[in-house]
Motif scaffolding. Structure first.
Motif, short mmCIF file in Angstrom:
data_model
loop_
_atom_site.label_atom_id
_atom_site.label_comp_id
_atom_site.label_asym_id
_atom_site.label_seq_id
_atom_site.Cartn_x
_atom_site.Cartn_y
_atom_site.Cartn_z
N LEU A 184 35.72 67.60 47.63
CA LEU A 184 34.33 67.11 47.64
C LEU A 184 34.15 65.99 46.61
O LEU A 184 33.49 64.98 46.89
N GLU A 185 34.75 66.14 45.44
CA GLU A 185 34.62 65.08 44.42
C GLU A 185 35.20 63.77 44.93
O GLU A 185 34.60 62.70 44.78
N ARG A 186 36.36 63.86 45.61
CA ARG A 186 36.97 62.64 46.15
C ARG A 186 36.09 62.03 47.23
O ARG A 186 35.90 60.82 47.31
N ALA A 187 35.49 62.92 48.06
CA ALA A 187 34.62 62.42 49.15
C ALA A 187 33.38 61.75 48.58
O ALA A 187 32.93 60.72 49.10
N LEU A 188 32.82 62.30 47.51
CA LEU A 188 31.63 61.69 46.89
C LEU A 188 31.97 60.29 46.38
O LEU A 188 31.17 59.36 46.52
N ASP A 189 33.17 60.16 45.79
CA ASP A 189 33.59 58.83 45.29
C ASP A 189 33.71 57.83 46.44
O ASP A 189 33.54 56.63 46.24
N ASP A 190 34.02 58.33 47.64
CA ASP A 190 34.20 57.43 48.79
C ASP A 190 32.88 57.15 49.51
O ASP A 190 32.84 56.39 50.47
N ARG A 207 14.21 59.34 43.40
CA ARG A 207 13.88 58.70 44.68
C ARG A 207 14.95 59.00 45.71
O ARG A 207 16.16 58.86 45.44
N ALA A 208 14.50 59.44 46.90
CA ALA A 208 15.43 59.79 47.98
C ALA A 208 15.91 58.52 48.66
O ALA A 208 15.25 57.48 48.60
N PHE A 209 17.05 58.61 49.34
CA PHE A 209 17.50 57.50 50.18
C PHE A 209 16.59 57.40 51.40
O PHE A 209 16.01 58.39 51.84
N ASP A 210 16.51 56.22 51.97
CA ASP A 210 15.85 56.05 53.26
C ASP A 210 16.61 56.94 54.26
O ASP A 210 17.84 56.82 54.39
N PRO A 211 15.90 57.86 54.97
CA PRO A 211 16.59 58.81 55.86
C PRO A 211 17.47 58.11 56.90
O PRO A 211 18.53 58.63 57.28
N GLY A 212 17.04 56.93 57.34
CA GLY A 212 17.82 56.20 58.36
C GLY A 212 19.18 55.76 57.86
O GLY A 212 20.07 55.44 58.64
N LYS A 213 19.38 55.77 56.54
CA LYS A 213 20.64 55.28 55.97
C LYS A 213 21.79 56.28 56.22
O LYS A 213 22.96 55.89 56.27
N GLY A 214 21.43 57.56 56.35
CA GLY A 214 22.45 58.55 56.70
C GLY A 214 23.50 58.76 55.63
O GLY A 214 24.68 58.92 55.93
N VAL A 215 23.08 58.79 54.34
CA VAL A 215 24.05 58.94 53.25
C VAL A 215 24.69 60.34 53.27
O VAL A 215 25.89 60.50 53.06
N GLY A 216 23.87 61.36 53.54
CA GLY A 216 24.41 62.72 53.62
C GLY A 216 25.48 62.82 54.70
O GLY A 216 26.57 63.36 54.47
N ALA A 217 25.16 62.28 55.88
CA ALA A 217 26.12 62.33 56.99
C ALA A 217 27.40 61.56 56.64
O ALA A 217 28.51 62.00 56.97
N ALA A 218 27.25 60.43 55.93
CA ALA A 218 28.43 59.64 55.53
C ALA A 218 29.29 60.47 54.58
O ALA A 218 30.53 60.46 54.66
N CYS A 219 28.64 61.22 53.68
CA CYS A 219 29.39 62.05 52.73
C CYS A 219 30.14 63.17 53.49
O CYS A 219 31.31 63.45 53.20
N ALA A 220 29.45 63.78 54.47
CA ALA A 220 30.12 64.85 55.24
C ALA A 220 31.33 64.28 55.99
O ALA A 220 32.37 64.95 56.09
N ARG A 221 31.21 63.05 56.49
CA ARG A 221 32.37 62.43 57.19
C ARG A 221 33.50 62.14 56.20
O ARG A 221 34.68 62.35 56.49
N ALA A 222 33.12 61.71 54.98
CA ALA A 222 34.15 61.47 53.96
C ALA A 222 34.85 62.79 53.60
O ALA A 222 36.07 62.81 53.37
N CYS A 223 34.10 63.88 53.58
CA CYS A 223 34.72 65.19 53.33
C CYS A 223 35.77 65.48 54.39
O CYS A 223 36.88 65.92 54.08
N GLU A 224 35.40 65.24 55.65
CA GLU A 224 36.35 65.51 56.75
C GLU A 224 37.63 64.71 56.55
O GLU A 224 38.74 65.22 56.75
#
Ligand code: PLP
Length: 449
Positions: free
Chosen positions: A441-447, A391-408
């Protein structure tokens, strides 16, 4: 955090492409200052591994002295000229010769554009023009795929099969058809094997052609490994069957190599990795390693010959861009191909691919990760709400974008394509740098929450 001065000026002055505009003032833009090797540095001096080669394009990294020299030399010799009306210049000729030499199919002529969108837009115009020239004026529709990305002009955004590119832009245009996306993980029926999935979606392509009438369809466009749609690697046997269906119905196979081209998947071209031979091909991005904008369309004999006949009737070939074949882009393109060859970039990608795949596969155990996939040095990590049911996340939740920000925050630039994180590092990356990329990336995923 309050915005820095340069961030505030950015927010005040720029409309950013593909950006959640409603959040920009709050998250703040990341303003970059310079780059070296596989890293870029922001205006505060912070270092980031550029894990996306910019937008899948800076395949030789940043600050390459040979490319810079080639650019300087061309700018001082002839900073601009064009190819209209039969004008010519050495870098445009030399690059076309090189492209013909390395192309995955016989090529008659090279047509230049300034971007990948313009290359694919040109492909559609050429397919229409070709069918008019050979007395088939009804044969005009173009088939693309759900989740495909082919650009942002009116036609290429129509070919793109992603809702954000259509919704409220009043697209797609008429005459564009979308067939199934070849992603087994997302679109297979419960219990369906890859072979059964391929049989079903290729039968559905055949049925679409039969329903519309093959005599109304000019071309099928496909990106071998789909990039911006979510890094999708179609299953074995898919392209083989697609190619048979297209050939049986006299439909041109347009190969969009804008991301795949020049080594990315472990061969010069993605079609070689995925096992098909196209009729025509679009390339851009790594064509110049992104040191200047340039795109190209590789045209076969049959199509070119029809254009010459039309030119005899109409008086000219009525298509071309002011900056198509810009000498700066062409001189850099010649140098980039020279570097790919002498530094054996394809060999490097093949040598690094097992490490890339192994580090990616390690992420499969992470609670947020539903699926990982890789080919050569391009990969995707799909984040899901429920691993078991996919099951995918609700697109409005922005989990992918949050992960990309954690990467930064961990010194890594990756790109969120919805909830799939794309990884496409410069092909010059060293083994230790690749490990550092995945550690971050592993650390960002944990965050990521
Ligand atoms: N085709 C593919 C497969 C792409 O990934 C892109 C851009 O990402 C394009 C076409 C469009 O290229 P451009 O952004 O240079 O117009």
């Amino acid at each position: 955090m309050p915005l820095t001065n340069v961030q505030a000026r950015d927010v005040e002055a720029l409309l950013h492409p593909y950006t959640p505009l409603h959040r920009l003032a709050e998250t703040g833009p990341l303003v970059l200052d310079h780059g070296k090797g596989v890293c870029v540095y922001d205006t505060q001096g912070r270092e980031y591994i550029e894990g996306m080669s910019g937008l899948w394009c800076a395949g030789l990294g940043f600050g390459d002295e040979e490319l810079i020299e080639a650019a300087k030399e061309q700018l001082s010799r002839l900073p601009y000229y064009h190819l209209f009306g039969g004008k010519g210049m050495e870098p445009a000729i030399e690059l076309a010769e090189k492209l013909k030499e390395i192309a995955p199919m016989p090529v008659s002529k090279v047509f230049y554009t300034s971007s990948g969108s313009e290359a694919n837009d040109t492909q559609v115009k050429l397919a229409w023009y070709y069918n008019n020239a050979r007395g088939k004026p009804q044969k005009k529709k173009i088939i693309s795929r759900i989740k495909a990305y082919h650009g942002v002009t009116l036609m290429t955004a129509s070919l793109t099969g992603l809702p954000a590119n259509h919704r409220d832009f009043d697209l797609p245009l008429a005459g564009v058809l979308h067939t199934d996306c070849p992603q087994h993980y997302r679109f297979a029926e419960p219990g369906e094997s890859e072979a059964e999935f391929v049989a079903r979606i290729t039968a559905s392509l055949e049925a679409l052609i039969a329903r519309e009438g093959a005599d109304t369809i000019a071309a099928f466009i496909a990106e071998p490994v789909m990039g911006a749609g979510g890094v999708i690697v179609p299953p074995a046997g898919y392209y083989e069957r697609v190619q048979e269906i297209l050939a049986a119905n006299d439909i041109l196979f347009i190969d969009d190599e804008v991301i795949n081209g020049f080594g990315r998947t472990g061969n010069w071209w993605g079609c070689q990795t995925m096992g098909f031979t196209p009729d025509t091909l679009s390339c851009a991005k790594q064509l110049t390693a992104a040191y200047a904008p340039l795109g190209a369309v590789l045209i076969p004999d049959a199509v070119y010959d029809a254009f010459v006949e039309q030119s005899r009737k109409i008086g000219t070939f009525g298509h071309g861009f002011t900056y198509g074949g810009h000498p700066l882009g062409c001189a850099i393109g010649v140098k980039a191909i020279d570097i790919y060859q002498k530094r054996d970039i394809v060999g490097r990608v093949r040598a690094l691919a097992p490490q890339f795949a192994a580090r990616l596969a390690r992420l499969d155990d992470h609670p947020l990760v539903g699926n990982t996939r890789a080919k050569g040095l391009v990969g995707g990590v799909e984040l899901v709400a429920d691993k078991a049911t996919r099951r995918a996340f609700d697109p409005g939740k922005g989990v992918g974008a949050a992960c990309a920000r954690a990467c930064e925050a961990h010194g890594l630039i990756l790109r969120a394509l919805g909830d799939t994180i794309a990884i496409c590092p410069p092909m010059i990356i060293a083994a230790e740098e690749l490990d550092a990329l995945f550690d971050r990336l592993e650390r960002a995923l944990d965050d990521t929450e």
